[in-house]
Enzyme design. Sequence first.
Site, PDB file in Angstrom:
ATOM      1  N   SER A 211       0.832  -1.200   0.000  1.00  0.00           N
ATOM      2  CA  SER A 211       0.000   0.000   0.000  1.00  0.00           C
ATOM      3  C   SER A 211       0.866   1.250   0.000  1.00  0.00           C
ATOM      4  O   SER A 211       1.968   1.246   0.534  1.00  0.00           O
ATOM      5  CB  SER A 211      -0.917   0.036   1.215  1.00  0.00           C
ATOM      6  OG  SER A 211      -1.648   1.247   1.215  1.00  0.00           O
TER       7      SER A 211
ATOM      8  N   LYS B  88      -4.370  -6.913   3.339  1.00  0.00           N
ATOM      9  CA  LYS B  88      -4.369  -5.770   2.407  1.00  0.00           C
ATOM     10  C   LYS B  88      -5.794  -5.441   1.981  1.00  0.00           C
ATOM     11  O   LYS B  88      -6.169  -4.273   1.859  1.00  0.00           O
ATOM     12  CB  LYS B  88      -3.496  -6.076   1.186  1.00  0.00           C
ATOM     13  CG  LYS B  88      -3.587  -5.020   0.068  1.00  0.00           C
ATOM     14  CD  LYS B  88      -2.963  -3.698   0.498  1.00  0.00           C
ATOM     15  CE  LYS B  88      -3.177  -2.481  -0.360  1.00  0.00           C
ATOM     16  NZ  LYS B  88      -3.404  -2.530  -1.750  1.00  0.00           N
TER      17      LYS B  88
ATOM     18  N   HIS C 217      -7.440  -3.666   4.787  1.00  0.00           N
ATOM     19  CA  HIS C 217      -6.848  -2.323   4.796  1.00  0.00           C
ATOM     20  C   HIS C 217      -7.579  -1.428   3.790  1.00  0.00           C
ATOM     21  O   HIS C 217      -7.964  -0.300   4.097  1.00  0.00           O
ATOM     22  CB  HIS C 217      -5.352  -2.419   4.463  1.00  0.00           C
ATOM     23  CG  HIS C 217      -4.718  -1.125   4.048  1.00  0.00           C
ATOM     24  ND1 HIS C 217      -4.933  -0.553   2.803  1.00  0.00           N
ATOM     25  CD2 HIS C 217      -3.904  -0.276   4.704  1.00  0.00           C
ATOM     26  CE1 HIS C 217      -4.262   0.582   2.732  1.00  0.00           C
ATOM     27  NE2 HIS C 217      -3.628   0.770   3.859  1.00  0.00           N
ATOM     28  N   ASN C 218      -7.789  -1.929   2.604  1.00  0.00           N
ATOM     29  CA  ASN C 218      -8.480  -1.130   1.588  1.00  0.00           C
ATOM     30  C   ASN C 218      -9.937  -0.878   1.971  1.00  0.00           C
ATOM     31  O   ASN C 218     -10.473   0.185   1.687  1.00  0.00           O
ATOM     32  CB  ASN C 218      -8.414  -1.815   0.217  1.00  0.00           C
ATOM     33  CG  ASN C 218      -7.060  -1.654  -0.440  1.00  0.00           C
ATOM     34  OD1 ASN C 218      -6.047  -1.494   0.242  1.00  0.00           O
ATOM     35  ND2 ASN C 218      -7.012  -1.710  -1.752  1.00  0.00           N
TER      36      ASN C 218
ATOM     37  N   GLU D 255      -9.946   1.847   4.276  1.00  0.00           N
ATOM     38  CA  GLU D 255      -9.682   3.056   3.472  1.00  0.00           C
ATOM     39  C   GLU D 255     -10.992   3.583   2.849  1.00  0.00           C
ATOM     40  O   GLU D 255     -11.236   4.790   2.832  1.00  0.00           O
ATOM     41  CB  GLU D 255      -8.669   2.674   2.393  1.00  0.00           C
ATOM     42  CG  GLU D 255      -8.167   3.771   1.503  1.00  0.00           C
ATOM     43  CD  GLU D 255      -7.220   3.198   0.422  1.00  0.00           C
ATOM     44  OE1 GLU D 255      -6.231   2.526   0.777  1.00  0.00           O
ATOM     45  OE2 GLU D 255      -7.500   3.403  -0.772  1.00  0.00           O
TER      46      GLU D 255
HETATM   47  P1  NDP Z   1      -1.621  -1.919 -13.863  1.00  0.00           P
HETATM   48  O1  NDP Z   1      -2.520  -2.554 -12.893  1.00  0.00           O
HETATM   49  O2  NDP Z   1      -2.139  -0.840 -14.706  1.00  0.00           O
HETATM   50  O3  NDP Z   1      -1.013  -3.082 -14.800  1.00  0.00           O
HETATM   51  C1  NDP Z   1      -0.140  -2.789 -15.854  1.00  0.00           C
HETATM   52  C2  NDP Z   1       0.960  -3.798 -15.901  1.00  0.00           C
HETATM   53  O4  NDP Z   1       0.434  -5.123 -16.063  1.00  0.00           O
HETATM   54  C3  NDP Z   1       1.862  -3.561 -17.078  1.00  0.00           C
HETATM   55  O5  NDP Z   1       3.183  -3.847 -16.692  1.00  0.00           O
HETATM   56  C4  NDP Z   1       1.339  -4.564 -18.086  1.00  0.00           C
HETATM   57  O6  NDP Z   1       2.272  -4.933 -19.064  1.00  0.00           O
HETATM   58  C5  NDP Z   1       1.035  -5.725 -17.193  1.00  0.00           C
HETATM   59  N1  NDP Z   1       0.131  -6.698 -17.807  1.00  0.00           N
HETATM   60  C6  NDP Z   1      -1.196  -6.557 -18.023  1.00  0.00           C
HETATM   61  N2  NDP Z   1      -1.686  -7.677 -18.600  1.00  0.00           N
HETATM   62  C7  NDP Z   1      -0.655  -8.534 -18.739  1.00  0.00           C
HETATM   63  C8  NDP Z   1      -0.541  -9.861 -19.249  1.00  0.00           C
HETATM   64  N3  NDP Z   1      -1.600 -10.517 -19.706  1.00  0.00           N
HETATM   65  N4  NDP Z   1       0.692 -10.418 -19.254  1.00  0.00           N
HETATM   66  C9  NDP Z   1       1.766  -9.763 -18.779  1.00  0.00           C
HETATM   67  N5  NDP Z   1       1.703  -8.516 -18.262  1.00  0.00           N
HETATM   68  C10 NDP Z   1       0.512  -7.914 -18.251  1.00  0.00           C
HETATM   69  O7  NDP Z   1      -0.274  -1.404 -13.145  1.00  0.00           O
HETATM   70  P2  NDP Z   1      -0.054  -0.678 -11.739  1.00  0.00           P
HETATM   71  O8  NDP Z   1       1.412  -0.442 -11.682  1.00  0.00           O
HETATM   72  O9  NDP Z   1      -0.991   0.450 -11.517  1.00  0.00           O
HETATM   73  O10 NDP Z   1      -0.436  -1.788 -10.661  1.00  0.00           O
HETATM   74  C11 NDP Z   1       0.201  -3.030 -10.592  1.00  0.00           C
HETATM   75  C12 NDP Z   1      -0.437  -3.859  -9.508  1.00  0.00           C
HETATM   76  O11 NDP Z   1      -0.281  -3.180  -8.264  1.00  0.00           O
HETATM   77  C13 NDP Z   1      -1.925  -4.083  -9.680  1.00  0.00           C
HETATM   78  O12 NDP Z   1      -2.257  -5.373  -9.237  1.00  0.00           O
HETATM   79  C14 NDP Z   1      -2.538  -3.050  -8.759  1.00  0.00           C
HETATM   80  O13 NDP Z   1      -3.826  -3.412  -8.325  1.00  0.00           O
HETATM   81  C15 NDP Z   1      -1.534  -3.044  -7.631  1.00  0.00           C
HETATM   82  N6  NDP Z   1      -1.509  -1.832  -6.816  1.00  0.00           N
HETATM   83  C16 NDP Z   1      -1.619  -0.605  -7.385  1.00  0.00           C
HETATM   84  C17 NDP Z   1      -1.580   0.540  -6.619  1.00  0.00           C
HETATM   85  C18 NDP Z   1      -1.674   1.859  -7.272  1.00  0.00           C
HETATM   86  O14 NDP Z   1      -1.710   2.869  -6.545  1.00  0.00           O
HETATM   87  N7  NDP Z   1      -1.686   1.952  -8.606  1.00  0.00           N
HETATM   88  C19 NDP Z   1      -1.400   0.486  -5.174  1.00  0.00           C
HETATM   89  C20 NDP Z   1      -1.204  -0.839  -4.676  1.00  0.00           C
HETATM   90  C21 NDP Z   1      -1.287  -1.936  -5.479  1.00  0.00           C
HETATM   91  P3  NDP Z   1       2.371  -4.110 -20.455  1.00  0.00           P
HETATM   92  O15 NDP Z   1       3.262  -2.954 -20.152  1.00  0.00           O
HETATM   93  O16 NDP Z   1       2.987  -5.073 -21.381  1.00  0.00           O
HETATM   94  O17 NDP Z   1       0.995  -3.721 -20.843  1.00  0.00           O
END
Ligand code: NDP
Length: 480
Positions: free
Chosen positions: A128, A182, A185-186, A189
Site C-alpha cells: 500500500s 491488504k 486495509h483497503n 480506506e
Molecule cells: P496496472 O494494474 O495498470 O497493470 C499494468 C501492468 O500489467 C503492465 O506492466 C502490463 O504490461 C502488465 N500486464 C497486463 N496484462 C498482462 C498480461 N496478460 N501479461 C503480462 N503482463 C501484463 O499497473 P499498476 O502499476 O498500476 O499496478 C500493478 C499492480 O499493483 C496491480 O495489481 C494493482 O492493483 C496493484 N496496486 C496498485 C496501486 C496503485 O496505486 N496503482 C497500489 C497498490 C497496489 P504491459 O506494459 O505489457 O501492458
Amino acid sequence: ARAEIGVTGLSVMGRNLARNLARNGFSVALHNRTVARTNSLVADHGDEGDFIPSESMADFVASLKRPRAVIIMVKAGKATDAVIDALVPLLEKDDIVIDAGNAHFVDTARRERDLAAKGLHFVGTGVSGGEEGALLGPSIMPGGSAESYRKLGPIFEKIAAQVDGTPCCVHVGPGAAGHFVKMVHNGIEYADMQLIAEAYDLLRAGLGASPAEIAEIFREWNSGDLDSFLIQITAEVLAHTDGKSGQPFIDVVQDRAEQKGTGRWTVQSALDLGVPITGIAEATFARSLSGHVAQRAAAQSTFAGRAADTPIAGLVEDRKQFIEDVRNALYASKIVAYAQGFDHIRAGSKDNDWGIDPGAMATIWRGGCIIRAKFLDRIREVYAENPYLESLLVAPYFAEAVANGFDSWRRVLVTAIRGGVPTPVFSSSLAYVDALRSPRLPAALIQGLRDNFGAHTYQRVDRDGSFHTMWAEDKREVDA
Ligand code: NDP
C-alpha cells in the site's frame, strides 16, 4: 547471475518498486511484457542503482541468483495467472514468486497451493502507498511461508516505510494472510474516505462554507487526533482551484466514485465470516449509489433533492459548535470503522489459522500506506496491552473518545437528517455502537417471527435448550 531480486510488470507500481529496491542497494532484474517500459525505466533511472534488464522471461529468470525471488507487479486477475504460467516452468525448487499486486486472497490461496505442489514458494504480498509509497517506502504485507520470509524479510523491511525506526513490514502470516489483510486495509480506506466526504458535505451544507474554507478546517483537524495522510490530502484537494475554469477543483469533478474490487471483496468476505463491518459496507454501497446515474436523475426529478449549494445553515445555530460536533462525530465513526476492520482481521485469521497479530498490522500501517495516521499508534498500544481485546471500542482510550463524542454525533445526525444530507457511514456507525451497547435488542422479535412462520425454534432467557410454540394450534410451547 547476479540479481538479488527481480520485478516483472513495470507500470507505475512495479517501476517505482524496482527503483526503490535499486536505491536501497539491491541488484534488480527487470522485465515487462512490453519491452518499451523496461527500456524507459533504464533510460530514465538507470543511474539509481544496479538494474539488469531482460527482454525475455527466460533471460530475466537466468539473471537471478538462486534461490530466485521474483516480484510480479501486474494487473490483478488473469494477467497475474498469465505471468505465473510463463514464469513457473523456468523456475527451480525453493524459488520464491511474490505477487505484489492487489490479488483477491482467494486467488492467492489457490496459487500458493499450485506452486507449493511444484516445490515453489508463493508469497501473496499486500503493498500500500500508491505510486509514491512504492518509490519512497510502502507498507508491505507479505503472506506465504515463514521460510520465504527469512529471505524476503531483510529486503522488504529495508525498502518499506520506517516509523520511529520500525519498518512498516512484517510477516503477516502463512498462505493468503498478506493479501487478506491488504484487502481489509483497503476496506478501512473506503470507510475512512467516505467519512471524510460526509464531513465535508455536512460542513459545506451546514456552514455554507467554500471548499477553501473547509480546507482550512481540515488543516486544523490534521494537527489533532485526526492527524493522517487522508485528512492532509483532503485539505490539499479542497483548497485546489481548477486552472481551466477558476472554479474550486472539487466542483468540476463528477460526483461518481469507482469501487474497483477490494471494497467489494472486503464486504463479501465479512458476510461469509459473519462480521458486521457496517461502516465499510455502507461506504462501498455509497460509491455504488453514486454511480447509479439514471436512478439518481429519476429520484431528483421526483423528490426535488437538496440543491448542491443550498446551505442547511438555518439549522446550524452555533457554527463553532457545529464544526466541533462534525469533528467529534468523524473521529468516533472512524474508531468504529477501524474496530470493525480489526474484528474482520481477527475473524479471518481464526477461520484460516493464520495467527495474525492485530497489533502488528496497526504497527505496519503507521507509515507508507494510504490510511497511515497517528491514530494507528493508539491501536498498536491498545493491542500491545491486550491482544485478545473483544473490540477496539472497549479499550479505555477509544471508549473515552467514543463516549465523549456521543452528544456531538447525535446533534450532527439530527441536523443532517432534518436537512436531508445523506450520512450513511456517520449514521450506521452510531447505530452500530448503540446496538452493541443495548442491553436488549429486538432480535428477540426476529426469533419469534421465524418460529411463527417457519418453526425455526428459539432460545429462552430463563432456561437452556431450544423451543417451539405451536402457533397454529393451542400455542403450547414444546421442546425442539
Ligand atoms: P496496472 O494494474 O495498470 O497493470 C499494468 C501492468 O500489467 C503492465 O506492466 C502490463 O504490461 C502488465 N500486464 C497486463 N496484462 C498482462 C498480461 N496478460 N501479461 C503480462 N503482463 C501484463 O499497473 P499498476 O502499476 O498500476 O499496478 C500493478 C499492480 O499493483 C496491480 O495489481 C494493482 O492493483 C496493484 N496496486 C496498485 C496501486 C496503485 O496505486 N496503482 C497500489 C497498490 C497496489 P504491459 O506494459 O505489457 O501492458
